[in-house]
Design an enzyme around this catalytic site. Structure first.
Site, PDB file in Angstrom:
ATOM      1  N   GLU A  18      -9.772  30.134 -30.652  1.00  0.00           N
ATOM      2  CA  GLU A  18     -10.229  29.041 -29.794  1.00  0.00           C
ATOM      3  C   GLU A  18      -9.387  28.959 -28.523  1.00  0.00           C
ATOM      4  O   GLU A  18      -9.913  28.703 -27.429  1.00  0.00           O
ATOM      5  CB  GLU A  18     -10.166  27.717 -30.555  1.00  0.00           C
ATOM      6  CG  GLU A  18     -11.195  27.583 -31.668  1.00  0.00           C
ATOM      7  CD  GLU A  18     -12.621  27.628 -31.146  1.00  0.00           C
ATOM      8  OE1 GLU A  18     -12.948  26.862 -30.221  1.00  0.00           O
ATOM      9  OE2 GLU A  18     -13.409  28.452 -31.641  1.00  0.00           O
TER      10      GLU A  18
ATOM     11  N   TRP B 272     -10.640  31.678 -26.398  1.00  0.00           N
ATOM     12  CA  TRP B 272     -11.938  31.390 -25.773  1.00  0.00           C
ATOM     13  C   TRP B 272     -11.734  30.643 -24.454  1.00  0.00           C
ATOM     14  O   TRP B 272     -12.450  30.878 -23.483  1.00  0.00           O
ATOM     15  CB  TRP B 272     -12.822  30.584 -26.719  1.00  0.00           C
ATOM     16  CG  TRP B 272     -14.195  30.349 -26.152  1.00  0.00           C
ATOM     17  CD1 TRP B 272     -14.583  29.318 -25.355  1.00  0.00           C
ATOM     18  CD2 TRP B 272     -15.342  31.191 -26.300  1.00  0.00           C
ATOM     19  NE1 TRP B 272     -15.908  29.457 -24.992  1.00  0.00           N
ATOM     20  CE2 TRP B 272     -16.396  30.600 -25.565  1.00  0.00           C
ATOM     21  CE3 TRP B 272     -15.583  32.385 -26.988  1.00  0.00           C
ATOM     22  CZ2 TRP B 272     -17.665  31.173 -25.481  1.00  0.00           C
ATOM     23  CZ3 TRP B 272     -16.847  32.945 -26.917  1.00  0.00           C
ATOM     24  CH2 TRP B 272     -17.871  32.340 -26.173  1.00  0.00           C
TER      25      TRP B 272
ATOM     26  N   TRP C 235     -37.935  24.820 -15.774  1.00  0.00           N
ATOM     27  CA  TRP C 235     -37.332  23.573 -16.242  1.00  0.00           C
ATOM     28  C   TRP C 235     -38.206  22.381 -15.906  1.00  0.00           C
ATOM     29  O   TRP C 235     -39.060  22.443 -15.004  1.00  0.00           O
ATOM     30  CB  TRP C 235     -35.961  23.377 -15.596  1.00  0.00           C
ATOM     31  CG  TRP C 235     -34.953  24.454 -15.845  1.00  0.00           C
ATOM     32  CD1 TRP C 235     -34.459  25.336 -14.922  1.00  0.00           C
ATOM     33  CD2 TRP C 235     -34.309  24.771 -17.084  1.00  0.00           C
ATOM     34  NE1 TRP C 235     -33.547  26.177 -15.509  1.00  0.00           N
ATOM     35  CE2 TRP C 235     -33.423  25.856 -16.830  1.00  0.00           C
ATOM     36  CE3 TRP C 235     -34.380  24.249 -18.368  1.00  0.00           C
ATOM     37  CZ2 TRP C 235     -32.636  26.425 -17.824  1.00  0.00           C
ATOM     38  CZ3 TRP C 235     -33.581  24.817 -19.354  1.00  0.00           C
ATOM     39  CH2 TRP C 235     -32.728  25.883 -19.089  1.00  0.00           C
TER      40      TRP C 235
ATOM     41  N   ASN D 209     -16.686  19.249 -31.012  1.00  0.00           N
ATOM     42  CA  ASN D 209     -17.250  20.478 -30.463  1.00  0.00           C
ATOM     43  C   ASN D 209     -18.604  20.830 -31.070  1.00  0.00           C
ATOM     44  O   ASN D 209     -19.503  21.298 -30.368  1.00  0.00           O
ATOM     45  CB  ASN D 209     -16.278  21.646 -30.671  1.00  0.00           C
ATOM     46  CG  ASN D 209     -16.720  22.887 -29.921  1.00  0.00           C
ATOM     47  OD1 ASN D 209     -16.883  22.850 -28.711  1.00  0.00           O
ATOM     48  ND2 ASN D 209     -16.922  23.978 -30.638  1.00  0.00           N
TER      49      ASN D 209
ATOM     50  N   TRP E 152     -29.479  23.033 -17.700  1.00  0.00           N
ATOM     51  CA  TRP E 152     -28.120  22.921 -18.237  1.00  0.00           C
ATOM     52  C   TRP E 152     -27.170  22.297 -17.231  1.00  0.00           C
ATOM     53  O   TRP E 152     -26.210  21.626 -17.616  1.00  0.00           O
ATOM     54  CB  TRP E 152     -27.604  24.293 -18.684  1.00  0.00           C
ATOM     55  CG  TRP E 152     -27.549  25.320 -17.586  1.00  0.00           C
ATOM     56  CD1 TRP E 152     -28.543  26.198 -17.230  1.00  0.00           C
ATOM     57  CD2 TRP E 152     -26.458  25.569 -16.686  1.00  0.00           C
ATOM     58  NE1 TRP E 152     -28.147  26.968 -16.171  1.00  0.00           N
ATOM     59  CE2 TRP E 152     -26.869  26.606 -15.809  1.00  0.00           C
ATOM     60  CE3 TRP E 152     -25.190  25.031 -16.521  1.00  0.00           C
ATOM     61  CZ2 TRP E 152     -26.046  27.116 -14.797  1.00  0.00           C
ATOM     62  CZ3 TRP E 152     -24.362  25.523 -15.507  1.00  0.00           C
ATOM     63  CH2 TRP E 152     -24.790  26.538 -14.664  1.00  0.00           C
TER      64      TRP E 152
ATOM     65  N   TRP F 184     -21.654  25.472 -21.293  1.00  0.00           N
ATOM     66  CA  TRP F 184     -23.039  25.085 -21.059  1.00  0.00           C
ATOM     67  C   TRP F 184     -23.923  26.319 -20.885  1.00  0.00           C
ATOM     68  O   TRP F 184     -25.047  26.371 -21.403  1.00  0.00           O
ATOM     69  CB  TRP F 184     -23.145  24.150 -19.850  1.00  0.00           C
ATOM     70  CG  TRP F 184     -22.954  22.723 -20.245  1.00  0.00           C
ATOM     71  CD1 TRP F 184     -21.802  21.995 -20.199  1.00  0.00           C
ATOM     72  CD2 TRP F 184     -23.947  21.849 -20.794  1.00  0.00           C
ATOM     73  NE1 TRP F 184     -22.016  20.727 -20.686  1.00  0.00           N
ATOM     74  CE2 TRP F 184     -23.325  20.609 -21.050  1.00  0.00           C
ATOM     75  CE3 TRP F 184     -25.304  21.982 -21.089  1.00  0.00           C
ATOM     76  CZ2 TRP F 184     -24.014  19.517 -21.589  1.00  0.00           C
ATOM     77  CZ3 TRP F 184     -25.990  20.902 -21.632  1.00  0.00           C
ATOM     78  CH2 TRP F 184     -25.349  19.692 -21.875  1.00  0.00           C
TER      79      TRP F 184
END
Length: 480
Positions: free
Chosen positions: A279, A282, A310, A345, A363, A386
């Site tokens: 993590e 990341w 969209w 999360n 997004w 996102w």
């Protein structure tokens, strides 16, 4: 000892420990001017949002206090850095500016411009690491590009990783005899007043370096169950270190050292410790992407998603923002966010997927809402995450992988405790229907005081039809 001062320019590195730039400045023997400039101009749309401004006010106050304990006086100025930093250099007669490197597109451009201006006038401009474990340029593919799949990034990242030893806080920060004039933090009005919506944030968080280390110490006792518990919405299994990392109140090196220390205590890495390390990596992966693709916050990494059909539905966007979608796990996540400036999360993934795929809202609208409401708002993490959920980013989940919010709730909040906490109007419903209250019989709803459409909304979209619509939109995009 030199008489001309050295400026240490702080941004998102509000700590005394593990601070290479501060240590180097103190080691010169010159007086040191700790400086923070509130620049709301240069970042453009990415100036601090409401929740970040609350944290910033608290973090600056804490940092000013801890700096003062070792003799430092934090100087505050407000305005564009390109104006204010040269101005304070001139006022103070400083011969050098020391600072921690940043990676946001505007920050990179700003550092380059300041270097040119200050060094032309004979002022040293010295950049140090500390915000990341490894600089993005150190972890590159054989073609010198950013990795776009995490697993090979992880292998390259840990190969040769040399985590620095802990740097102690300076025992003494020598201040100039006549420090520059400082703004009063209260005059900046960073805290909400009318209305003051920050009560939940104050209950949930202790901003500042001591709060960060207390959070890490508390997490170490929970680390053994991290691999499984981090996905449970009804458990306190995550580290909740992200806002402290975002504001630099603790270094990623300190977090990594805590993990390796735990591994030594167990005789080696276990799955929970490695998962926590991944993590942290990341986060580094997200920064690597941002440096390589500076338009990541605005444009899809996979360019074909620019043609995604969209929808623009302000009413449904507002329902999502307020936690009134009619899907309890989605609403719980959005209400947790509003109350505490934070969201679990797993809930972030569920709520983001719902906005993008169930509602077909871009997004970037969700990214902007999170930027304003998260205390851990971080441009690299926010934009990369996102885009990951939307299927248009690096190592992204396929767009056609659409979370079923009912099943997600049942799996990660099996007894409904997360929903009961954040959606109290459903608190009395039994486990069997709490994630889909519209499936309850009328007498059950009446028994527990739930009136769909009144005390709690009906679902604003049908899951099956929304899923089919999302897949159809994806096919249309691929066909263009």
């Amino acid at each position: 000892m030199g008489d001309a001062p050295v400026i240490v320019w702080f941004r998102n590195d509000f700590r005394l420990r593990d601070h290479p730039a501060l240590k180097a400045a103190v080691a010169t023997g010159s007086p040191v001017i700790p400086l923070y400039i509130l620049d709301e101009e240069t970042p453009g749309p990415w100036a601090p949002g409401g929740a970040s401004r609350w944290w910033l006010a608290k973090s600056l106050a804490a940092f000013a206090h801890t700096s003062a304990t070792c003799g430092g006086q934090l100087i505050l100025r407000r305005g564009a850095v390109l104006r204010e930093l040269p101005r304070i250099v001139e006022e103070s007669g400083a011969t050098a500016v020391y600072f921690t490197r940043s990676y946001e597109p505007w920050a990179v451009a700003l550092e380059n411009e300041l270097k040119s201006r200050l060094e032309t006038s004979g002022v040293a401009f010295k950049r140090y690491g500390g915000r990341l474990l490894r600089e993005p340029e150190e972890v590159r593919t054989h073609t010198n590009g950013a990795y776009q799949v995490f697993t090979p990034f992880w292998r390259a990242f840990v190969n040769g990783l040399d985590v620095p030893r802990a740097l102690a806080a300076p025992e003494q920060i020598a201040s100039p005899s006549q420090p520059p004039k400082s703004d009063d933090l209260r005059d900046w009005e960073l805290l909400p007043v009318k209305p003051d919506w920050s009560g939940g944030l104050a209950e949930a968080w202790q901003p500042g370096e001591s709060g960060a280390h207390a959070r890490l110490a508390g997490f170490k006792s929970q680390l053994a169950g991290y691999k499984e518990d981090r996905n449970r919405l009804d458990a306190t299994g995550t580290s909740r270190l992200s806002p402290h990392l975002a504001f630099g109140e603790i270094s990623p090196a300190a977090c990594w050292r805590a993990a390796t220390g735990a591994a030594r205590g167990k005789g080696g890495l276990d799955q929970s410790i490695e998962t926590f390390m991944r993590e942290l990596a990341w986060r580094e992966f997200s920064y690597s992407l941002l440096v390589q693709f500076p338009r990541l916050p605005e444009a899809p990494l996979k360019s074909e998603f620019a043609d995604m059909p969209w929808l623009d539905d302000p009413a449904q966007l507002a329902a999502w923002q307020r936690g009134k979608t009619g899907y309890p796990v989605v609403d719980a996540g959005m209400r947790e966010l509003w109350a505490t400036g934070y969201m679990h999360n797993r809930a972030r993934m569920i709520t983001a997927s719902f906005l993008i795929k169930h509602l077909l809202i871009p997004w970037s609208r969700g990214e902007a809402w999170f930027w304003d409401t998260l205390v851990d708002a971080d441009l690299a993490n926010n934009s990369a995450s996102w885009q990951w959920v939307a299927g248009c980013g690096a190592d992204a989940a396929p767009y056609f992988r659409i979370f079923n919010p009912i099943l997600q709730g049942q799996k990660f909040d099996p007894h409904g405790n997360y929903v009961r906490r954040w959606v109290p109007e459903l608190a009395q419903l039994p486990d069997a229907v709490i994630h889909a209250p519209w499936t309850a019989k009328a007498h059950e709803l009446a028994q527990y005081g739930v009136v769909l459409g009144t005390t709690y909304p009906f679902p604003i979209v049908d899951h099956g039809r929304a899923r089919a619509r999302a897949l159809d939109a994806y096919k249309k995009m691929k066909a263009t």
